[in-house]
Design a protein around this motif. Sequence first.
Motif, PDB file in Angstrom:
ATOM      1  N   GLY A 254       0.852  -1.181   0.000  1.00  0.00           N
ATOM      2  CA  GLY A 254       0.000   0.000   0.000  1.00  0.00           C
ATOM      3  C   GLY A 254       0.887   1.229   0.000  1.00  0.00           C
ATOM      4  N   TYR A 255       0.385   2.312  -0.595  1.00  0.00           N
ATOM      5  CA  TYR A 255       1.191   3.527  -0.589  1.00  0.00           C
ATOM      6  C   TYR A 255       0.311   4.749  -0.389  1.00  0.00           C
ATOM      7  CZ  TYR A 255      -0.321   4.033  -5.459  1.00  0.00           C
ATOM      8  OH  TYR A 255      -1.072   4.141  -6.598  1.00  0.00           O
ATOM      9  N   HIS A 256       0.963   5.825   0.010  1.00  0.00           N
ATOM     10  CA  HIS A 256       0.253   7.066   0.283  1.00  0.00           C
ATOM     11  C   HIS A 256       1.249   8.209   0.115  1.00  0.00           C
ATOM     12  CE1 HIS A 256      -3.623   8.510   1.721  1.00  0.00           C
ATOM     13  NE2 HIS A 256      -2.982   9.480   2.324  1.00  0.00           N
ATOM     14  N   THR A 257       0.755   9.369  -0.319  1.00  0.00           N
ATOM     15  CA  THR A 257       1.624  10.527  -0.478  1.00  0.00           C
ATOM     16  C   THR A 257       0.979  11.755   0.154  1.00  0.00           C
ATOM     17  OG1 THR A 257       0.639  11.276  -2.563  1.00  0.00           O
ATOM     18  CG2 THR A 257       2.397   9.637  -2.731  1.00  0.00           C
ATOM     19  N   ALA A 258       1.798  12.744   0.457  1.00  0.00           N
ATOM     20  CA  ALA A 258       1.286  14.025   0.965  1.00  0.00           C
ATOM     21  C   ALA A 258       2.177  15.137   0.437  1.00  0.00           C
ATOM     22  CB  ALA A 258       1.282  14.037   2.493  1.00  0.00           C
ATOM     23  N   GLU A 259       1.547  16.183  -0.066  1.00  0.00           N
ATOM     24  CA  GLU A 259       2.317  17.308  -0.583  1.00  0.00           C
ATOM     25  C   GLU A 259       2.853  18.149   0.569  1.00  0.00           C
ATOM     26  OE1 GLU A 259       1.526  20.919  -3.741  1.00  0.00           O
ATOM     27  OE2 GLU A 259       0.290  19.114  -3.878  1.00  0.00           O
ATOM     28  N   GLY A 260       4.095  18.608   0.419  1.00  0.00           N
ATOM     29  CA  GLY A 260       4.733  19.394   1.475  1.00  0.00           C
ATOM     30  C   GLY A 260       4.232  20.828   1.516  1.00  0.00           C
ATOM     31  N   LYS A 261       4.844  21.604   2.393  1.00  0.00           N
ATOM     32  CA  LYS A 261       4.382  22.983   2.603  1.00  0.00           C
ATOM     33  C   LYS A 261       5.191  23.995   1.804  1.00  0.00           C
ATOM     34  CE  LYS A 261       2.504  22.304   7.260  1.00  0.00           C
ATOM     35  NZ  LYS A 261       2.861  20.931   7.618  1.00  0.00           N
ATOM     36  N   SER A 262       5.993  23.523   0.837  1.00  0.00           N
ATOM     37  CA  SER A 262       6.832  24.468   0.086  1.00  0.00           C
ATOM     38  C   SER A 262       6.032  25.114  -1.042  1.00  0.00           C
ATOM     39  CB  SER A 262       8.039  23.728  -0.485  1.00  0.00           C
ATOM     40  OG  SER A 262       7.565  22.725  -1.353  1.00  0.00           O
ATOM     41  N   ALA A 263       6.661  26.073  -1.694  1.00  0.00           N
ATOM     42  CA  ALA A 263       5.953  26.840  -2.728  1.00  0.00           C
ATOM     43  C   ALA A 263       5.812  26.061  -4.043  1.00  0.00           C
ATOM     44  CB  ALA A 263       6.703  28.144  -2.981  1.00  0.00           C
TER      45      ALA A 263
ATOM     46  N   LEU B 159       2.066   6.441   8.850  1.00  0.00           N
ATOM     47  CA  LEU B 159       3.442   6.947   8.916  1.00  0.00           C
ATOM     48  C   LEU B 159       3.498   8.414   8.488  1.00  0.00           C
ATOM     49  CD1 LEU B 159       6.028   5.624   9.802  1.00  0.00           C
ATOM     50  CD2 LEU B 159       6.387   4.794   7.482  1.00  0.00           C
ATOM     51  N   ILE B 160       2.742   8.741   7.452  1.00  0.00           N
ATOM     52  CA  ILE B 160       2.700  10.137   6.993  1.00  0.00           C
ATOM     53  C   ILE B 160       2.045  11.023   8.055  1.00  0.00           C
ATOM     54  CG2 ILE B 160       1.581  11.690   5.342  1.00  0.00           C
ATOM     55  CD1 ILE B 160       2.213   9.657   3.155  1.00  0.00           C
ATOM     56  N   GLU B 161       0.966  10.532   8.653  1.00  0.00           N
ATOM     57  CA  GLU B 161       0.291  11.332   9.684  1.00  0.00           C
ATOM     58  C   GLU B 161       1.228  11.621  10.856  1.00  0.00           C
ATOM     59  OE1 GLU B 161      -3.265   9.063  10.337  1.00  0.00           O
ATOM     60  OE2 GLU B 161      -4.251   9.930   8.568  1.00  0.00           O
ATOM     61  N   GLU B 162       2.018  10.615  11.222  1.00  0.00           N
ATOM     62  CA  GLU B 162       2.983  10.801  12.322  1.00  0.00           C
ATOM     63  C   GLU B 162       4.052  11.829  11.926  1.00  0.00           C
ATOM     64  OE1 GLU B 162       4.895  10.635  15.902  1.00  0.00           O
ATOM     65  OE2 GLU B 162       2.899   9.871  15.427  1.00  0.00           O
ATOM     66  N   ALA B 163       4.528  11.752  10.689  1.00  0.00           N
ATOM     67  CA  ALA B 163       5.553  12.704  10.228  1.00  0.00           C
ATOM     68  C   ALA B 163       5.002  14.131  10.225  1.00  0.00           C
ATOM     69  CB  ALA B 163       6.046  12.312   8.840  1.00  0.00           C
ATOM     70  N   LEU B 164       3.735  14.280   9.815  1.00  0.00           N
ATOM     71  CA  LEU B 164       3.121  15.614   9.801  1.00  0.00           C
ATOM     72  C   LEU B 164       2.961  16.154  11.224  1.00  0.00           C
ATOM     73  CD1 LEU B 164       0.456  15.116   6.977  1.00  0.00           C
ATOM     74  CD2 LEU B 164       2.603  16.403   6.828  1.00  0.00           C
ATOM     75  N   LYS B 165       2.624  15.236  12.154  1.00  0.00           N
ATOM     76  CA  LYS B 165       2.538  15.646  13.571  1.00  0.00           C
ATOM     77  C   LYS B 165       3.881  16.159  14.065  1.00  0.00           C
ATOM     78  CE  LYS B 165      -0.865  12.515  15.414  1.00  0.00           C
ATOM     79  NZ  LYS B 165      -0.856  11.107  15.781  1.00  0.00           N
ATOM     80  N   ARG B 166       4.958  15.570  13.512  1.00  0.00           N
ATOM     81  CA  ARG B 166       6.305  15.975  13.913  1.00  0.00           C
ATOM     82  C   ARG B 166       6.817  17.138  13.057  1.00  0.00           C
ATOM     83  NH1 ARG B 166       9.744  10.766  15.776  1.00  0.00           N
ATOM     84  NH2 ARG B 166       8.066   9.580  16.765  1.00  0.00           N
ATOM     85  N   ASN B 167       5.888  17.776  12.350  1.00  0.00           N
ATOM     86  CA  ASN B 167       6.190  18.997  11.592  1.00  0.00           C
ATOM     87  C   ASN B 167       7.094  18.799  10.380  1.00  0.00           C
ATOM     88  OD1 ASN B 167       4.596  20.608  13.300  1.00  0.00           O
ATOM     89  ND2 ASN B 167       6.271  20.699  14.786  1.00  0.00           N
ATOM     90  N   SER B 168       7.007  17.653   9.736  1.00  0.00           N
ATOM     91  CA  SER B 168       7.712  17.498   8.458  1.00  0.00           C
ATOM     92  C   SER B 168       7.054  18.427   7.444  1.00  0.00           C
ATOM     93  CB  SER B 168       7.621  16.051   7.967  1.00  0.00           C
ATOM     94  OG  SER B 168       8.263  15.931   6.714  1.00  0.00           O
ATOM     95  N   THR B 169       7.864  19.212   6.733  1.00  0.00           N
ATOM     96  CA  THR B 169       7.313  20.188   5.780  1.00  0.00           C
ATOM     97  C   THR B 169       7.539  19.763   4.333  1.00  0.00           C
ATOM     98  OG1 THR B 169       9.387  21.415   5.858  1.00  0.00           O
ATOM     99  CG2 THR B 169       7.632  22.120   7.359  1.00  0.00           C
ATOM    100  N   ASP B 170       8.322  18.691   4.133  1.00  0.00           N
ATOM    101  CA  ASP B 170       8.682  18.241   2.792  1.00  0.00           C
ATOM    102  C   ASP B 170       7.542  17.432   2.167  1.00  0.00           C
ATOM    103  OD1 ASP B 170      10.230  17.790   0.582  1.00  0.00           O
ATOM    104  OD2 ASP B 170      11.809  16.681   1.628  1.00  0.00           O
ATOM    105  N   ASP B 171       7.612  17.234   0.830  1.00  0.00           N
ATOM    106  CA  ASP B 171       6.744  16.229   0.211  1.00  0.00           C
ATOM    107  C   ASP B 171       7.064  14.886   0.867  1.00  0.00           C
ATOM    108  OD1 ASP B 171       5.877  18.152  -1.594  1.00  0.00           O
ATOM    109  OD2 ASP B 171       7.292  17.563  -3.153  1.00  0.00           O
TER     110      ASP B 171
END
Length: 276
Positions: free
Chosen positions: A30-39, A255-267
């Motif tokens: 299974g896979y999942h992606t999330a776009e980062g907070k960059s421009a 895993l992505i949700e945990e990374a976002l909680k830890r303030n990952s800003t990257d894709d």
Amino acid sequence: MDSFQEKVGLGSTAETGKGKSKISKHVTHGYHTAEGKSAHPMEDYVFAEFKQVEDNELGLFAIFDGHVSQEVPDYLRSHLFNNILKEPDFWNETENAVRRAYRITDDKILEKSAELGKGGSTAVTAILINCEKLVVANLGDSRAVICQNGKAKQLSVDHEPDSERKAIEDRGGFVTKFPGDVARVDGQLAVARAFGDKTMKDHLSSEPHVTVEMINDDTEFAILASDGIWHVMNNQEAVDCIKNVKEAREAAKALIEEALKRNSTDDISVIVVRFH
């Protein structure tokens, strides 16, 4: 590839999907992606599918993390596995075939720089042969980790400028942390190996690290993820985060949700392959 777009938090669109082996009902991905907070727009590209080749089944999994580019990672998603499988000695000399295909693909990207642009991409690829043998290759800092008996084991190598400083300097390049606090090749690129990057290629390597891991009863799952995960958690934390999540796509999402909680800003892109 069983893939679809899904709206996730913050109004951004994620790509997500899942699949399973035909020869072993326990092996799923299974896979999942999330776009980062960059421009800039999303520069991570994912490939994940099981494929029948002659009498064999291959699980083909990859994450391509572009820099200054969507074109190069997109090109890799379309061509790299085809190039690997076209190698005449793929079945007998898999590691050599992977190395050669990486080199051929990089040459092609450089040749096509007029249309693909000056950017580049990292890569981590994993080929699961008949659910028994995992061949992992990588360039850059996207990472492959497996979990055996609850313990994380890294299969890829983070190609960081600091650790390859001598080779970069021998090629006429330099490594500096100015401006900022991240070591960069020629003050620009935070990885020492990558596909593409025509203007810097003389100072960068595109030789992948390749390793083979046999899958046995102790092997629980594998994680492939771009650096948006590894900036905010180590291998064992990533494994611990999802070891009780039975469904592979839900594990990738967790895993992505945990990374976002830890303030990952990257894709961020994550593939999880569960072995049982």
